[in-house]
Write an enzyme that holds these catalytic residues in place. Structure first.
Site, short mmCIF file in Angstrom:
data_model
loop_
_atom_site.label_atom_id
_atom_site.label_comp_id
_atom_site.label_asym_id
_atom_site.label_seq_id
_atom_site.Cartn_x
_atom_site.Cartn_y
_atom_site.Cartn_z
N ARG A 79 87.09 16.79 4.56
CA ARG A 79 86.29 16.25 5.76
C ARG A 79 85.01 16.91 5.78
O ARG A 79 84.62 18.24 5.82
CB ARG A 79 87.26 16.80 7.03
CG ARG A 79 86.51 16.15 8.24
CD ARG A 79 87.15 17.03 9.53
NE ARG A 79 88.52 16.65 9.52
CZ ARG A 79 89.13 16.01 10.71
NH1 ARG A 79 88.02 15.82 11.49
NH2 ARG A 79 90.46 15.81 10.90
N THR A 105 79.73 15.21 9.45
CA THR A 105 80.05 14.27 10.39
C THR A 105 81.72 13.99 10.70
O THR A 105 82.04 13.03 11.34
CB THR A 105 79.87 12.81 9.20
OG1 THR A 105 80.69 13.34 8.21
CG2 THR A 105 78.54 12.89 8.76
N ASP A 129 100.77 22.33 9.81
CA ASP A 129 100.12 21.61 8.72
C ASP A 129 100.82 21.59 7.69
O ASP A 129 101.50 22.39 6.99
CB ASP A 129 98.98 22.93 8.32
CG ASP A 129 98.02 22.36 7.35
OD1 ASP A 129 98.40 22.19 6.01
OD2 ASP A 129 96.78 22.39 7.61
N ASP A 145 99.96 23.67 4.31
CA ASP A 145 100.33 24.98 4.39
C ASP A 145 101.85 25.20 4.06
O ASP A 145 102.27 26.17 3.60
CB ASP A 145 99.75 25.38 5.51
CG ASP A 145 98.28 25.71 5.56
OD1 ASP A 145 97.43 25.69 4.49
OD2 ASP A 145 97.48 25.97 6.40
N1 URA Z 1 97.71 16.92 8.97
C1 URA Z 1 98.92 18.07 8.95
O1 URA Z 1 99.18 18.48 8.14
N2 URA Z 1 99.30 18.13 10.38
C2 URA Z 1 99.15 17.62 11.30
O2 URA Z 1 99.89 17.75 12.44
C3 URA Z 1 97.89 16.93 11.31
C4 URA Z 1 97.32 16.55 10.20
#
Ligand code: URA
Length: 209
Positions: free
Chosen positions: A104, A108, A200, A203
């Protein structure tokens, strides 16, 4: 408009609940994502065409069915998408695996492609793009754009958990791509996480934070 299929099979839903639970550790999380990917692959391949062939069983000659359609390509979006690949390959071991990496842009906030490697016969294959989470839809939209630019025509998108915002973005920009999910969640929060979601995914899959 692309259709949305929610896989409500009890096994998928049960395993997804454990995946969502914050007490579930990396090892179990990874194993369950792998298992759910296998179960979802079973459902997503329901429309694969078959053809009849003649075989000889130990008893007699018989007409039997084998897969007849285009070969498949699986494309995980880096990095969390990798967690779903092996589960799909268990059912479709002949599939080739491409990769799309996006980051990302901090200015932007738009996804920028940094890595793309697809099977060389991209025009001859049907594709399943995979990422556990469909949040804003930015990465999925861009990854699919990238595949189309290189000649891919028939693409499905598969994820565990989707937010309505991501589904909407996909349907608007890629109306030809059907979306296969285990759950459609409520919303995105101010940090871009899916609510209730699972945190996430990258992770939790790889034990990073
Ligand atoms: N990416 C993720 O890993 N978890 C989310 O909740 C949103 C995007």
């Amino acid at each position: 408009m692309g259709k949305v299929y929610v896989f409500d099979h009890p096994l998928i839903q049960h395993k997804l609940t454990i995946i969502r639970d914050k007490e579930t550790g990396t090892k179990e999380f990874r194993e369950l994502v792998d298992e759910v990917a296998t179960l979802m692959a079973f459902e997503i391949t329901r429309d694969m065409p078959l053809k009849e062939v003649q075989i000889q069983t130990p008893v007699c000659e018989a007409n039997a069915k084998i897969l007849a359609g285009k070969k498949l390509g699986i494309v995980p979006i880096l990095r969390a998408g990798i967690g779903m690949v092996d589960g799909i390959l268990k059912l479709i071991p002949a599939a080739k695996v491409g990769h799309v990496g996006l980051y990302r842009d901090p200015a932007t906030l738009k996804p920028v492609e940094y890595y793309v490697k697809l099977p060389s016969d991209v025009e001859e294959r049907d594709f399943i793009v995979v990422d556990p989470m469909l949040a804003t839809g930015g990465s999925a939209v861009e990854a699919i754009r990238s595949l189309k630019k290189r000649g891919a025509k028939n693409i499905k998108f598969m994820c565990l958990v989707a937010a309505p915002e991501g589904v909407e973005a996909m349907q608007e920009i890629h109306p030809d791509v059907d979306i296969y999910i285990a759950a459609l969640d409520e919303k995105l929060n101010e940090k871009g996480y899916i609510v209730p979601g699972l945190g996430d995914a990258g992770d939790r899959l790889f034990g990073t934070k």
